[in-house]
Design a protein around this motif. Structure first.
Motif, mmCIF file in Angstrom:
data_model
loop_
_atom_site.group_PDB
_atom_site.id
_atom_site.type_symbol
_atom_site.label_atom_id
_atom_site.label_comp_id
_atom_site.label_asym_id
_atom_site.label_seq_id
_atom_site.Cartn_x
_atom_site.Cartn_y
_atom_site.Cartn_z
ATOM 1 N N THR A 1 -60.553 -6.613 61.617
ATOM 2 C CA THR A 1 -59.093 -6.599 61.567
ATOM 3 C C THR A 1 -58.520 -7.474 62.668
ATOM 4 O O THR A 1 -58.958 -7.411 63.817
ATOM 5 N N SER A 2 -57.534 -8.299 62.295
ATOM 6 C CA SER A 2 -56.870 -9.169 63.272
ATOM 7 C C SER A 2 -55.363 -9.088 63.093
ATOM 8 O O SER A 2 -54.862 -8.890 61.987
ATOM 9 N N ASP A 3 -54.659 -9.233 64.200
ATOM 10 C CA ASP A 3 -53.202 -9.223 64.215
ATOM 11 C C ASP A 3 -52.704 -10.636 63.926
ATOM 12 O O ASP A 3 -52.804 -11.523 64.772
ATOM 13 N N GLN A 4 -52.146 -10.849 62.735
ATOM 14 C CA GLN A 4 -51.707 -12.168 62.336
ATOM 15 C C GLN A 4 -50.434 -12.617 63.048
ATOM 16 O O GLN A 4 -50.074 -13.787 62.989
ATOM 17 N N LEU A 5 -49.749 -11.700 63.712
ATOM 18 C CA LEU A 5 -48.528 -12.050 64.434
ATOM 19 C C LEU A 5 -48.802 -12.387 65.892
ATOM 20 O O LEU A 5 -47.882 -12.803 66.604
ATOM 21 N N GLU A 6 -50.034 -12.221 66.336
ATOM 22 C CA GLU A 6 -50.338 -12.470 67.742
ATOM 23 C C GLU A 6 -50.120 -13.926 68.114
ATOM 24 O O GLU A 6 -49.616 -14.228 69.209
ATOM 25 N N THR B 1 -26.943 -25.768 56.523
ATOM 26 C CA THR B 1 -27.801 -24.643 56.873
ATOM 27 C C THR B 1 -28.614 -24.993 58.109
ATOM 28 O O THR B 1 -29.035 -26.137 58.288
ATOM 29 N N VAL B 2 -28.834 -24.009 58.949
ATOM 30 C CA VAL B 2 -29.653 -24.155 60.150
ATOM 31 C C VAL B 2 -30.779 -23.135 60.069
ATOM 32 O O VAL B 2 -30.522 -21.924 59.996
ATOM 33 N N ASN B 3 -32.014 -23.605 60.043
ATOM 34 C CA ASN B 3 -33.183 -22.742 59.950
ATOM 35 C C ASN B 3 -33.855 -22.630 61.317
ATOM 36 O O ASN B 3 -34.190 -23.645 61.935
ATOM 37 N N TYR B 4 -34.058 -21.402 61.747
ATOM 38 C CA TYR B 4 -34.658 -21.129 63.051
ATOM 39 C C TYR B 4 -35.985 -20.392 62.862
ATOM 40 O O TYR B 4 -36.053 -19.375 62.162
ATOM 41 N N THR B 5 -37.047 -20.907 63.476
ATOM 42 C CA THR B 5 -38.340 -20.231 63.519
ATOM 43 C C THR B 5 -38.660 -19.922 64.973
ATOM 44 O O THR B 5 -38.658 -20.826 65.815
ATOM 45 N N ASP B 6 -38.929 -18.685 65.253
ATOM 46 C CA ASP B 6 -39.109 -18.244 66.632
ATOM 47 C C ASP B 6 -40.392 -18.810 67.237
ATOM 48 O O ASP B 6 -41.342 -19.151 66.527
ATOM 49 N N GLY B 7 -40.421 -18.927 68.561
ATOM 50 C CA GLY B 7 -41.626 -19.341 69.255
ATOM 51 C C GLY B 7 -42.660 -18.225 69.258
ATOM 52 O O GLY B 7 -42.384 -17.084 68.868
ATOM 53 N N PHE B 8 -43.860 -18.542 69.704
ATOM 54 C CA PHE B 8 -44.924 -17.542 69.704
ATOM 55 C C PHE B 8 -45.966 -17.909 70.750
ATOM 56 O O PHE B 8 -45.987 -19.028 71.275
ATOM 57 N N ASP B 9 -46.836 -16.963 71.046
ATOM 58 C CA ASP B 9 -47.897 -17.164 72.034
ATOM 59 C C ASP B 9 -48.989 -18.057 71.458
ATOM 60 O O ASP B 9 -49.365 -17.928 70.292
ATOM 61 N N ALA B 10 -49.504 -18.954 72.284
ATOM 62 C CA ALA B 10 -50.607 -19.809 71.871
ATOM 63 C C ALA B 10 -51.919 -19.051 72.019
ATOM 64 O O ALA B 10 -52.009 -18.061 72.754
ATOM 65 N N VAL B 11 -52.939 -19.508 71.313
ATOM 66 C CA VAL B 11 -54.253 -18.891 71.457
ATOM 67 C C VAL B 11 -54.808 -19.211 72.842
ATOM 68 O O VAL B 11 -54.371 -20.148 73.511
#
Length: 274
Positions: free
Chosen positions: A159-164, A187-197
């Motif tokens: 099992t892995s956390d796909q949102l990590e 329209t303005v589309n925003y995708t949030d940042g995330f942690d790198a591996v």
């Protein structure tokens, strides 16, 4: 170590693949406290079973997590059995000695498609919109989005956390205008940042990504051929924004995030006969 260096992956579909299924439920509401003003909220849970898929390239982590998908140092009997299960055994003639496959063969890697996993997802959708009439046309405003709370993927018992290391929030804002036979929308589309591996060359995070799109539509009026004719004009990624940099360090694994074609123009014509 004196053993072979050739690796043999199996491709195709494993016997007995069943349809993948899902059970889901959602609870939400629409609220319109004022004319033209609408609030939306929707919470959902999705349980996927028998997800059809297979393993990717055999990275070190994959070899550790899925040992049952590998045959290391295959014996003559294991190699003979393998040849009976594939459609092109002649491809190995003169390459791998059936009496001593270990002399040239490192391992057999089973990456056939099968019912490989299951997943659990939770999150909520939200939105607010408002429209009103003015002396220069109808104005529309809106914000919608999706917040993923959990996305746990289980493959082969791992099992892995796909949102990590992936974005969990997307939001779209919109301003629209229409009058008679012409309309426009931004329209303005925003995708949030995330942690790198962890092995991404000292990069700790990936920045957010914001893209602006423009749409203009015109419906021709009158009689004859012009009646029913419409023109559409689009500009995707108006400001030609580059996706955020992701210095992902891996020899055998692809990683693509925030893919975009850059600024793109599109023109469309449609004709309504009835």
């Amino acid at each position: 170590t004196g053993v072979g260096t050739i690796t043999v992956p199996t491709e195709g579909t494993a016997p007995g693949v069943e349809p993948q299924t899902a059970e889901s439920w959602a609870l939400g509401f629409d609220l319109e406290p004022l004319e033209g003003l609408l609030f939306k909220f929707n919470y959902y849970e999705i349980d996927f079973d028998d997800i059809i898929g297979g393993l990717a390239v055999p990275t070190e982590q994959i070899r550790r997590d899925f040992p049952d998908k590998f045959i290391w140092h295959p014996t003559a009997d294991e190699w003979a059995q393998f040849l009976t299960e594939i459609e092109n055994p002649e491809a190995f003639d003169g390459i791998i000695d059936p009496a001593d496959p270990n002399a040239t063969l490192a391992y057999i890697f089973d990456r056939r498609v099968t019912n490989f996993g299951e997943a659990e997802m939770t999150g909520f959708d939200f939105g607010v919109s408002y429209y009103h009439d003015t002396n220069f046309g109808m104005m529309t405003y809106g914000v919608t989005g999706n917040q993923q709370l959990t996305f746990d993927l289980t493959e082969g018992g791992v099992t892995s956390d796909q949102l990590e290391n992936n974005p969990d929030l997307t939001v779209q804002g919109m301003i629209g205008w229409s009058r008679d036979n012409i309309r426009a929308k931004v329209t303005v589309n925003y995708t949030d940042g995330f942690d790198a591996v962890e092995d991404s060359n000292m990069q700790r995070s990936v920045d957010e990504f914001v893209v602006t799109n423009l749409f203009v539509g015109y419906d021709f009026q009158g009689s004859g051929f012009a009646e029913g004719l419409s023109l559409r004009f689009y500009v995707d990624n108006v400001f030609d924004e580059d996706p955020p940099e992701y210095r992902y360090n891996s020899v055998n694994e692809d990683k693509i995030s925030g893919f975009t074609l850059g600024r793109m123009y599109k023109v469309g014509l449609s004709y309504k006969f009835l």
